[in-house]
Each structure stands twice: as C-alpha cells, then as structure tokens.
Design an enzyme around this catalytic site. Structure first.
Site: not given
Ligand code: ADP
Length: 190
Positions: A14, A89, A128, A134, A146
């Site tokens: 994404k 989400r 990654r 990370r 996740r």
């Molecule tokens: P990825 O898509 O690789 O999981 P992100 O950078 O989008 O990575 O998100 C990393 C973490 O940040 C998620 O696992 C969650 O803990 C938190 N997070 C990000 N966006 C949200 C959201 N919209 N709602 C709840 N938690 C979020």
C-alpha cells in the site's frame, strides 16, 4: 476531488503504491501507520499510547486513530484528493471517515484492495524487517497476529464499501509497475 482508500493486508504494498499514485495524480497521502511511527519516534503522548498495541501487532483503539486522522484531513481539506493508506481498518473507522467526508461535502470514491496471499506477506515482511528495522515486522508471531487481525477486523471494511459498489480487488503480485497499472485501471473514469 477524488478520494481513494488503498486497502490490503500488511505488506501488500500500500505504502509503495500510494507514493506512485501521489507522483502521478497529485493526491495527498495519509498513512496512519506512518503517523504513529512519527509519534513513537518523537515519544509524544500519543506515540506512547500507541506503542504497546503496535509492537504486539494489534490495532490501536479506534478513538485514538480517528481523532488523529480527523485533524490531518481537516488541516489539508483543500487538496486534490486524499489517499487513505492503512485507514479505515475497522467498521467504526469507516463510519467515522464517511461522516468526516460528508461534513466536508466530500465522499470516498473508491476502495482498491491489493490481493496478496499469507505466505507472500510473511516473506515480504521478513525482508522489510531487515531493511527498515520495524519491530512489528521482525517477529513472525507478531506478523501472523497482524494477518489474523486483518482478516477479523479489517476485511469487513471491504464489504462495507462493496455495498456502495465502490470496492475493487487487484492482484498484488508482480512487479511494482504491473501492480501500479492495475490500480490505475481501476481509477479510470472517476
Ligand atoms: P502494515 O500495513 O504493514 O500493517 P501500517 O504502517 O499501516 O503497516 O500499520 C502499522 C501498525 O500501526 C498496525 O499494525 C497497527 O498497530 C497500527 N495502525 C495503523 N493504522 C491503524 C488504524 N487505522 N487503526 C488501528 N491501528 C492502526
């Protein structure tokens, strides 16, 4: 204005595709994950609250995410359009986003989901972890959590926008440019 949700499991690409879309169409990119990493990096009160959830591979509570997102949108409401990456989400987040867009006389035009299977996600996140360091990518159990959270809490958001005929799935496997072309095809006519 054209407002897009870029959807898909962790590691589906994404963030990478959002950057390419910004170059081509001049969208304003909002990644809630990037925003939380910034807050954690600066050890702000919000970052401190979010950290325990993110490290465990769980979702940050809706109230915190929604408040943060609202502020970012309202601060930038004159832009050509938003790409939401990693948001919404959960169904309450989708509801809040629709209300926010309505209040600005806007709406979500399309949700594009990147389709990538579980094994490929695990492989990509392990790669990654080596590059970006990370903490939520390095541990396989956290990654599996996740993926589970995505299936349980996040996939209903796809169906939510399907009810309005706004959801589309594209194959997330292949070269960056191949995936990008598939996304652009979905945006034609918006
Ligand atoms: P990825 O898509 O690789 O999981 P992100 O950078 O989008 O990575 O998100 C990393 C973490 O940040 C998620 O696992 C969650 O803990 C938190 N997070 C990000 N966006 C949200 C959201 N919209 N709602 C709840 N938690 C979020």
């Amino acid at each position: 204005m054209v407002n897009l949700i870029l959807f898909g499991p962790p590691g589906s690409g994404k963030g990478t595709q959002a950057k390419k879309l910004v170059e081509k169409y001049n969208f304003f990119h909002i990644s809630t994950g990037d925003m939380f990493r910034y807050e954690m990096g600066n050890n702000t009160p919000l970052g401190q609250k979010a950290k325990e959830y993110i490290t465990a591979g769980n979702l940050v509570p809706d109230s915190l995410v929604i408040e943060m997102l609202k502020q970012r949108v309202i601060q930038n409401k004159g832009v050509y359009g938003f790409i939401f990456d990693g948001f919404p989400r959960t169904i309450p987040q989708a509801d809040a986003l629709d209300k926010l867009m309505n209040s600005l006389g806007q709406s979500i035009n399309k949700l594009v989901a990147l389709d990538v299977d579980d094994q490929e996600i695990i492989n990509r996140l392990q790669e990654r972890a080596k590059i970006e360091g990370r903490s939520d990518d390095a541990n396989v159990e956290t990654v599996k959590n996740r993926i589970e959270v995505y299936k349980q809490n996040t996939t209903p958001v796809y169906d939510y926008y399907s009810n309005f005929n706004k959801s589309a799935k594209v194959n997330g496997l292949g070269s960056l440019d191949e995936v990008f072309d598939r996304i652009c095809t979905e945006l034609e006519g918006l």
